[in-house]
Design a protein around this motif. Structure first.
Motif, short mmCIF file in Angstrom:
data_model
loop_
_atom_site.label_atom_id
_atom_site.label_comp_id
_atom_site.label_asym_id
_atom_site.label_seq_id
_atom_site.Cartn_x
_atom_site.Cartn_y
_atom_site.Cartn_z
N TYR A 63 1.15 -1.09 -0.07
CA TYR A 63 0.03 -0.21 -0.02
C TYR A 63 0.89 1.35 0.08
N GLY A 66 2.65 1.60 -3.41
CA GLY A 66 1.78 1.84 -4.50
C GLY A 66 1.37 0.57 -5.29
N ARG A 68 -0.22 -2.02 -4.18
CA ARG A 68 -1.58 -2.20 -3.93
C ARG A 68 -2.59 -0.91 -3.73
N ARG A 69 -3.75 -1.16 -4.41
CA ARG A 69 -4.29 0.37 -4.31
C ARG A 69 -5.61 0.34 -3.39
N ASP A 70 -5.71 1.14 -2.65
CA ASP A 70 -6.95 1.60 -2.01
C ASP A 70 -6.42 2.97 -1.27
N GLU A 71 -7.21 4.10 -1.71
CA GLU A 71 -6.68 5.26 -1.37
C GLU A 71 -6.71 5.59 0.29
N ALA A 74 -3.64 3.63 1.40
CA ALA A 74 -2.44 4.43 0.98
C ALA A 74 -1.93 5.55 1.58
N ARG A 78 1.47 5.61 3.63
CA ARG A 78 2.66 6.29 3.13
C ARG A 78 3.55 7.17 4.14
#
Length: 98
Positions: A63, A66, A68-71, A74, A78
């Motif tokens: 995550y 980037g 794996r995508r899930d806002e 992420a 980050r």
């Protein structure tokens, strides 16, 4: 010798138990979706209690980086260091799934 081994084992168990009871500081962000012990009450959010630490660590790094995508994940991941990810993964892996 037996007392030394017994003391080492007892210390190891005590250390693990205290870690299981003390969530890492970054876990406060996880609680809203995954619950205080990783057992989400909301079907949309996965239960992470009892998952393998290596799986949780890889997922968080993916995550963060980037892959794996899930806002929402992420945005949280980050800001995590590798050590914070290890601590979170270990903590949730030690929790009991319900």
């Amino acid at each position: 010798m037996k007392k030394t081994i017994l003391a080492a084992v007892a210390f190891s168990l005590f250390s693990s138990a205290s870690f299981a009871m003390q969530p890492p500081a970054k876990a406060n962000t996880c609680i809203g979706c995954h619950g205080a012990d990783g057992n989400s009450l909301v079907p949309n959010f996965p239960k992470i209690a009892g998952q393998h630490a290596a799986y949780l660590e890889k997922a968080l790094k993916d995550y963060r980086d980037g892959f794996r995508r899930d806002e929402s994940m992420a945005a949280f991941a980050r800001g995590l260091s590798d050590q914070e990810i290890k601590d979170l993964a270990k903590f949730y892996s030690l929790q009991t799934p319900k």
